[in-house]
Design an enzyme around this catalytic site. Structure first.
Site, PDB file in Angstrom:
ATOM      1  N   SER A 135      -5.588  43.595  -3.623  1.00 45.22           N
ATOM      2  CA  SER A 135      -5.670  44.101  -4.962  1.00 45.22           C
ATOM      3  C   SER A 135      -7.136  44.169  -5.494  1.00 45.22           C
ATOM      4  CB  SER A 135      -4.773  43.743  -5.929  1.00 45.22           C
ATOM      5  OG  SER A 135      -4.682  44.084  -7.058  1.00 45.22           O
ATOM      6  N   TYR A 149      -8.775  53.872 -10.424  1.00 38.05           N
ATOM      7  CA  TYR A 149      -8.572  52.660  -9.643  1.00 38.05           C
ATOM      8  C   TYR A 149      -7.833  51.686 -10.314  1.00 38.05           C
ATOM      9  CZ  TYR A 149     -10.638  48.833  -6.727  1.00 38.05           C
ATOM     10  OH  TYR A 149     -10.799  47.911  -6.107  1.00 38.05           O
ATOM     11  N   LYS A 153      -4.204  49.918  -8.758  1.00 39.13           N
ATOM     12  CA  LYS A 153      -4.244  48.775  -8.366  1.00 39.13           C
ATOM     13  C   LYS A 153      -3.079  47.762  -9.142  1.00 39.13           C
ATOM     14  CE  LYS A 153      -7.413  47.948  -5.298  1.00 39.13           C
ATOM     15  NZ  LYS A 153      -6.960  47.956  -3.882  1.00 39.13           N
TER      16      LYS A 153
END
Length: 279
Positions: A135, A149, A153
């Site tokens: 992660s 992004y 994650k």
């Protein structure tokens, strides 16, 4: 060696994936190193009798299924899956295109799901396995200019935390890894792309953000080789940790996030607890 394991690593053509593959081989394990360009993977990782290099685009379920089968055909089992393949679309949310956001999610969230779905039947059959999901600090803390992004994650984190309860009865463990700023090539042109500036309200900040991100490539403090050694150690733990925070920078950010969450929970605790029906 009695503790020899079979590691299956995605995104092993460059960046941290190369370090992970080399560290696992150096520790006496067998490695299935995968990437979109199998020639690049072979060149980056080097030769070994315990190495199987496979082409794998994590966004393609058929690739994942074929790679899982080839790995089992060669080594008979898969003990450690490292979901590492990543990309990075940076930019303000309004300026990111739908295609860019979908590509971010396809690689960062749906990709690990594809690979894990292909490998879980073998791990269930073995009644053992360890899924390591790479992660980010951005999987716990949101950052300006990183909306797509962070979405991938944060999604990865929720999926893995929920998956753990589903697969634990089969002897399969999960570990979320939250690296801070590592010199991983994630900021290289091959992995990182920017939204096209289009909205004047963001123009000044966009220019500043783009200049800053471009300046960081090759300057990150984290050493991927040390993270690779940490993964070897973690994979040998019984049981392995549910989460590993990598880097002093990530640790500081996540400790602050934990404190912020506690403060936010306490700020309206009386109102929060008064949500039931009046008796």
């Amino acid at each position: 060696m009695s503790n020899k394991k079979v590691w299956f690593i995605t995104g092993a053509g460059r960046g941290m994936g190369v370090d992970f593959a080399k560290a696992a081989l150096a520790s006496g394990h067998a490695v299935v190193a995968t990437g979109r360009d199998s020639l690049a993977v072979a060149k980056a990782v080097g030769a070994s009798g315990d190495l199987l290099v496979l082409k794998l685009d994590v966004t393609r379920r058929e690739d994942a299924e074929a790679a899982a089968k080839a790995a089992v055909d060669r080594f008979g089992r898969i003990d450690v899956l490292v979901n590492n393949a990543a990309n990075f679309y940076a930019g303000y949310f309004e300026e990111l295109t739908q295609a860019q956001i979908e590509s971010q999610l396809a690689t960062g969230l749906l990709g690990p799901m594809n690979v894990t779905r292909a490998i879980l039947p073998q791990m269930r059959k073995q009644r053992s396995g360890h899924i390591i999901a790479i992660s980010s600090a951005a999987g716990v803390v949101g950052f300006e200019f990183c909306t797509a992004y962070a979405a991938s994650k944060f999604g990865l984190e929720g999926w893995i935390e929920s998956l753990q309860g589903e697969i634990a009865p089969f002897g399969i463990n999960t570990t979320l890894v939250n690296p801070g700023f590592f010199r991983s090539q994630l900021l290289s042109e091959q992995s990182m792309a920017f939204a096209t500036p289009a909205i004047s309200d963001y123009a000044e900040r966009t220019e500043q953000q783009m200049a800053w991100w471009k300046s960081q490539e090759g300057q990150q403090p984290g050493n991927p080789a040390k993270l690779a050694q940490a993964l070897i150690k973690i994979a040998n733990e019984q049981p392995p940790p549910r989460r590993f925070i990598a880097g002093a920078d990530a640790l500081g950010l996540i400790e602050q996030k934990a404190a912020d969450l506690k403060a936010q929970a306490n700020a309206y605790s009386e109102l929060s607890t008064d949500m039931g029906y009046d008796v």
